[in-house]
Structures are given as structure tokens and as C-alpha cells.
Enzyme design. Structure first.
Site, short mmCIF file in Angstrom:
data_model
loop_
_atom_site.label_atom_id
_atom_site.label_comp_id
_atom_site.label_asym_id
_atom_site.label_seq_id
_atom_site.Cartn_x
_atom_site.Cartn_y
_atom_site.Cartn_z
CD GLU A 191 21.16 -31.43 22.08
OE1 GLU A 191 21.94 -30.93 21.64
OE2 GLU A 191 20.66 -32.46 21.78
CD GLU B 269 19.43 -30.14 17.41
OE1 GLU B 269 19.98 -30.66 16.51
OE2 GLU B 269 19.96 -29.61 18.31
CB CYS C 132 5.86 -36.57 1.13
SG CYS C 132 6.33 -36.93 3.07
C1 GLA Z 1 22.63 -31.18 18.23
C2 GLA Z 1 22.05 -32.77 18.60
C3 GLA Z 1 22.91 -33.71 19.34
C4 GLA Z 1 24.42 -33.25 19.07
C5 GLA Z 1 24.90 -31.84 19.13
C6 GLA Z 1 26.14 -31.53 18.72
O1 GLA Z 1 22.18 -30.24 18.88
O2 GLA Z 1 20.89 -32.48 19.16
O3 GLA Z 1 22.63 -34.72 19.58
O4 GLA Z 1 24.58 -33.63 17.85
O5 GLA Z 1 23.99 -31.15 17.85
O6 GLA Z 1 26.68 -30.24 18.56
ZN ZN Z 2 7.95 -38.60 2.88
#
Ligand code: GLA
Ligand code: ZN
Length: 653
Positions: free
Chosen positions: A302, A143, A154
Site C-alpha cells: 500500500e 497488517e 491464548c
Molecule cells: C491500512 C490498511 C488498509 C487501509 C489503510 C488506510 O494500511 O491495510 O486497508 O485501512 O490503512 O490508511
Molecule cells: Zn486468543
């Protein structure tokens, strides 16, 4: 074939549990397991000391049950020893201070020290697992958001990026309009990332902010490229993705995904549906958006598998049918692989109440049963994996609009996504497929292109839209388009929508930034709609009036217009309306452009995937109530969250 997978964290469980877990996953009918993405401290417990035996073992156990592996690089979670020995790997917050350790994701993607260590662990993994038949694909990091970091590395990188872009300070000063408030920069060292200090961050120069956002997003994209290159140097055939979400600091997804093989997304549709009937909550928008990253089918890394509970208290339980229905909704929009988050709810750590498929008790439950049912259902549709979404309608999006509108709210509550979502919502409700594409993407093959708030306006984009309309397409442009140039400064000396005026055949004489106030609008051919947010007072040049405002001092003034442009048309929508307004408008546009559509009850969506065998049409009840449809005279009932699929053979699946 559509693949179903499981997110699994072998490092969270005793070794003795792996075998049974793998056997249970396989028995359900799943094919893929995603592992590894947070396990750096297990892979490299001390600087340069690599332990992959446990991972080899986990891969072996899972593979022995015919599960393919998606291997995550663990760079989201650097180990504690790295922070301790090299504090310059930490991300610095907007207040100009290093962030706290002990959570996750707190690394600066630009930091040369972090790059060195991240590159080394990724390289070690790639060397070890390159070409192994068990490895189905790689997921980079987790993510990723835009690297909005203010650390010294930076700062220096931001200055170099600007030097590269502008060459001299004279050019930069002009581009940013630094004559305002004595902002003229006389030494590169005076340039900082913009920090969240002071009592009013809105007083920062929007042109400076826009470049800062572009730079931060670029450093995330560079980090993706860096990891990708590292893996490919060992394994040129590797299939690589990263799991997108929509964080507070949005990256530039189209840049980020450019070097990757497939887009993926973490799909957490709402468990509790909003009470406000005006809120378009469907995750179909996110799914179509993600499909646009690479303009092809995508994966879910996910998928919602249980009640959430980490960032917020534990959410309500999932409704019956929700797990299966939401998964099939993703399939309906082009997902070819869905990995469920997560196998078993964690016993420890911050997410111990963020539920997976299994609860802590580890006994079979309602959610697991639904997952099994999903697997069985998809097994009966082997051809589905060879189909894609074919849309006749596109909607333009760009990171520039996202950044510029986030940093300079146009009226209280005015958000870029509101209009994107409302147009999309109306399309779903009319059973019309829609692609969300980057503003520079080709428009070939579309009949209608929707252009919500094209705030930062490039002549080249407008020219392509004119060409598209000239040849017979329909373009829909909305309020706050044509406001700014590429630098983020206002376009001078032309009436709004400036560069779009010729196409839209109208101009804006005055605007009213009404914010959350609600007013009315009347459509010429019937219908009264609530509007909010913004009102452009329009004067047609050559356009015909479709709707007029009611109330305030400009009652009767045009609000929506339609212009004949070459062989096509251009609509200008000067305001933001309730859901039904978009539906009415799109019905008119779809009728005029031969786009088949249907009238579905609110909350019911239809979309389709097409392949050599023909069309699979999906009907999804995205509400908590049963719904009845009438399709070609046939009555169809949908339970809450039920998905029904009309196959190319005309049968229901
Ligand atoms: C995100 C993360 C996961 C987990 C989920 C829980 O999507 O990528 O590792 O923390 O949230 O909702
Ligand atoms: Zn930085």
C-alpha cells in the site's frame, strides 16, 4: 523492471464498473492489482458455502488488461456468521473481555476454531488458484500485529509455551525473579497473560512481560507459517508475502517474515511534515528497516495515493510532487513493486474519506496524473529492477529491545526508535546507505555497525561485535546498553555497559535519567549540541574522550568516547542528542573508515542502488521548499518532494 500496482476492491463496486477501471489502470502503465484481502463474507457467505465466481470474474477482467494479480487471503476480516456461531474466534482485549465485532481484525490467531476456518478458506483459495498464471503472488491477511490476546486459548497456549521453554516452575521462578512481592508461582494455572487492569501496569514484572510479548509475537509468526504451509501444500511455487505496518503491538518481524518469499510494507509517509525541526520524519527509515526483514529488496503493498481520513479526520491534500516523490523514495531504498492504496475512494464504510487515487467523482485528477508520470519515468529505467542496495553501514535492531524498552521506559520520553531514527537520519543526510539488521545477522561486508541501546544483552552478540571491531570495523554503542540479561533482569556486579565495557574501553560511574530536560554537550574538536533523555557519566579505561557534558554537577565529565580495539574502534555515546550531533559524530566515523559521504541540506536525502550496470544515485527533497545542491561542482535544483536520479551513464533521470 520496477512494477507499479493498484489496490482494488472489486467487491465494493458494481460489476459494470470493473471493465472500465481495469482499462484505465492499464492505460496509466500499471502492471499489478492487489485484491481480495477483506472479502471473506463474499467468498464464503455462509459456513462452508464458497462463492468464487465473482473473484474468477474480477481476475479475468483485470488479466484481460495484462494486469497481474496479488491475491490477499481474507483472514483479517472473518464474516459475522463466524463470530456468531463461534465466539471463541474473537480476540480478547487486555481487560480480559472479548472485543466488539463489526470493525476488522478482531480475531484470535491462536484460537483453534479460528485456525480451522481460516485454514479452510485459505485452502479453498489455494486449491482454486494454484498454478494459475494470472496470480503473481499472495498476500497473507492484512497488517498483522502481535497477537496480544487474552482469550482462554491464548492463556493455555502461553502456559504451554512457558512449559516448553522452562520445563519446571523452579526454573521459571528463577528466570523471572519471582521472589519479589511473593510472586513465586506454585501451579502453572496461576500464570496469566498480563492484563491491563489495576492502576499501574508498570508494576508488572518486566521479565514476565518480556516473555508474554515474545509469546504473542510467536503466535503471529506461527499464524503466518500456518497460512504459508496451507498455500504451499497446493502451490509449492507460490510467491508469498504479508504487508507489514508498525502497529501498537509490534510483531517480531524477522521471525514473521522468515517463511515468506518477500517482505512488504504499507508505506504512508507524512502528508503534513512536522513543524519541529528536530523530528526526523523521513519514511526512509521504515523502508530500510523493512529491507532488513529479509535482507533483500522488498515490495510496497500500500503506497500513499491520497489524503488519509479514517482513524483521524481528513488530512490535508498531498503537495504537488509528493505522490511521485514518495513512491520513488521507496524505490530508492529497495522497493521493486509498489501497489498504490487504492484505486477509487470508497463510497461506503469507515474509510469513505480515506482517499484513493481517484476521488468519489471518478474523474482524472492531479494524483492520477502523477501516477502516470511515475509509470512513464520508470519505464525509461528498465535496469533499475536488477539493482540492490549495498550498504557499508549497518544498524542492529531486535524485537527483544523493542519489547523490553516499550514496557519499561528508561526515562520520560525515552524511546528505542529515537536513536535508531536519528542515526539513520544523519546517514541519509550524508548520502550514506544503511541497513537495519536483526542483531544476530551476519556483519560481513560492513565497515561500521551502530548498536543503539542494546538493553537486553547476549554475550554472543557482544562477542561478534568484538570480533568485528578486532578485525578493523567500527562499532557505535549507546546508553542503556548492557543493562539486562536475556531474561530481562539486570546484570549484577559489573559497571555499565557491563559486557560492552571491554569493547568500549570505558565505564559508567553514574547515570542521570534527565527525561525531557535539555542540556548541553561540547565536542572536543568543536561544536556545542543539545542533549536530552539520558546522560551516562563516563570514565574512560582505555578510551579517548570525544565530548563532555556541560552544566549540572557533572560539567566536564565525558559523554562520548572512542576506543581503539584490535584493528578497529568502538565508540560509546552516553546520551541522546539533537540531529546535528549524530551528523558530526558520523562524519568523524565515516572519515576514519573510508566511507564516502557528502554534505546535503537538511531534509535532502541521498541513497543508491547498485547493479551490473553500475550505480543509480537518488537525490530526494523530502521538504516543502525548493533546495539547491552542489554535486561535483554542478548545481542541482530540487523542487519540493522531487526525486532526481543519477544513472550509471552519468545522466539525470
Ligand atoms: C491500512 C490498511 C488498509 C487501509 C489503510 C488506510 O494500511 O491495510 O486497508 O485501512 O490503512 O490508511
Ligand atoms: Zn486468543
Amino acid at each position: 523492471m520496477i512494477r507499479i500496482g493498484i489496490d482494488y476492491y472489486p467487491e465494493h463496486w458494481e460489476r459494470s464498473m470493473w471493465e472500465e477501471d481495469a482499462a484505465r489502470m492499464a492505460a496509466l502503465g500499471t502492471h499489478v492489482v492487489r485484491i481480495g484481502e477483506f472479502a471473506w463474507s463474499r467468498m464464503e457467505p455462509r459456513d462452508g458455502e464458497f462463492h468464487f465466481d465473482w473473484l474468477d470474474d474480477a481476475i479475468e477482467v483485470l488479466s484481460s488488461h495484462n494486469m497481474k494479480i496479488i491475491l490477499g487471503t481474507p483472514t483479517c476480516c472473518p464474516p459475522m456468521w463466524l463470530y456468531q456461531a463461534h465466539p471463541d474466534t474473537l480476540r480478547w482485549e487486555r481487560d480480559g473481555k472479548p472485543t466488539d465485532t463489526g470493525i476488522r481484525g478482531h480475531r484470535c490467531l491462536t484460537s483453534p476454531t479460528f485456525r480451522k476456518y481460516a485454514g479452510r478458506i485459505v485452502g479453498e483459495m489455494a486449491r482454486r488458484y494454484a498454478g494459475k498464471p494470472e496470480i503473481f503472488a499472495w498476500q497473507l491477511d492484512n497488517e498483522l500485529d502481535s497477537n496480544q490476546c487474552t482469550c482462554p486459548a491464548c492463556r493455555a497456549a502461553f502456559r504451554s509455551w512457558l512449559k516448553e521453554k522452562y520445563g519446571t516452575l523452579d526454573v521459571l521462578n528463577k528466570a523471572w525473579g519471582n521472589e519479589v512481592w511473593s510472586g513465586e508461582i506454585s501451579d502453572w494455572e496461576q500464570i496469566q497473560p498480563l492484563l491491563g487492569r489495576g492502576n499501574c501496569p508498570n508494576w508488572y514484572n518486566p521479565a514476565w512481560l518480556l516473555d508474554y510479548e515474545r509469546f504473542c509475537a510467536q503466535s503471529t509468526a506461527d499464524f503466518v507459517q500456518f497460512q504459508c504451509d496451507m498455500i504451499r501444500s497446493f502451490d509449492p511455487q507460490a510467491v508469498i508475502t504479508t504487508n507489514a505496518c508498525f502497529p501498537q503491538h509490534m510483531p517480531d518481524f524477522h521471525r514473521e517474515f522468515a517463511p515468506l518469499d518477500v517482505a512488504s510494507y504499507d508505506n504512508y509517509p507524512p502528508i503534513l511534515l512536522p513543524e519541529d525541526p528536530e523530528e526526523p520524519y523521513s519514511n526512509a527509515f521504515a523502508l530500510d528497516f523493512v529491507r532488513g526483514f529479509k535482507r533483500k529488496n522488498f515490495w510496497i503493498m500500500e503506497q500513499l495515493g491520497g489524503p488519509m481520513g479514517c482513524w483521524a479526520p481528513i488530512s490535508p491534500a498531498m503537495e504537488p510532487g509528493m505522490l511521485e516523490g514518495y513512491a520513488l523514495q521507496a524505490v530508492a531504498h529497495g522497493a521493486d513493486l509498489l501497489s498504490f492504496f487504492r484505486w477509487r475512494t470508497s463510497r461506503t464504510g469507515a474509510e469513505m474519506f480515506c482517499h484513493g487515487l481517484l476521488d468519489h467523482n471518478n474523474v482524472p485528477n492531479r494524483r492520477l496524473k502523477e501516477l502516470e508520470q511515475l509509470c512513464r519515468r520508470l519505464e525509461k529505467l528498465p535496469g533499475l529492477g536488477d539493482t540492490t542496495v549495498h550498504s557499508q553501514v549497518a544498524m542492529l535492531y531486535s524485537a527483544d529491545q523493542e519489547f523490553a524498552l516499550k514496557n519499561q521506559e528508561q526515562s520520560k520520553g525515552f524511546a528505542y526508535w529515537t536513536q535508531l531514527r536519528r542515526f539513520h537520519d544523519a546517514c541519509m543526510n550524508l548520502g550514506v546507505d544503511l541497513d537495519v539488521i536483526e542483531e544476530h545477522a551476519s556483519l560481513e561486508g560492513y565497515k561500521v555497525v551502530i548498536v543503539p541501546t542494546h538493553f537486553i544483552t547476549e554475550p554472543e552478540v557482544v562477542a561478534r561485535l568484538e570480533d568485528f571491531a578486532g578485525k578493523g570495523g567500527a562499532v557505535v554503542v549507546t546508553c542503556r546498553s548492557g543493562v539486562k540479561d536475556k531474561n530481562g533482569n539486570c546484570i549484577l556486579g559489573q559497571e555499565l555497559p557491563t559486557l560492552f565495557r571491554n569493547l568500549c574501553g570505558c565505564h559508567v560511574t553514574e547515570y542521570d535519567a534527565i527525561g525531557p530536560a535539555v542540556q548541553n554537550l561540547v565536542v572536543e574538536r568543536g561544536g556545542d549540541y543539545k542533549i536530552t533523555g539520558w546522560c551516562d557519566l563516563i570514565e574512560p579505561d582505555t578510551a579517548q574522550v570525544l565530548a563532555r557534558y556541560q552544566g549540572r554537577f557533572y560539567g566536564g565529565t565525558p559523554a562520548i568516547t572512542k576506543n581503539q580495539f584490535g584493528a578497529g574502534t568502538a565508540y560509546y555515546v552516553g546520551t541522546i542528542g539533537e540531529r546535528a550531533m549524530y551528523r558530526t559524530l558520523l562524519i568523524e566515523i565515516f572519515r576514519g573508515n573510508d566511507i564516502p559521504h557528502m554534505l546535503l541540506p537538511q531534509g535532502v536525502e541521498s541513497s543508491s542502488r547498485v547493479g551490473e550496470d553500475g550505480r543509480y544515485q537518488f537525490f530526494f527533497n523530502n521538504t516543502v521548499h525548493g533546495q539547491n545542491l552542489r554535486l561535483d561542482g554542478q548545481k542541482v535544483h530540487l523542487q519540493p518532494f522531487e526525486m532526481r536520479i543519477l544513472t550509471p551513464q552519468g545522466t539525470w533521470a
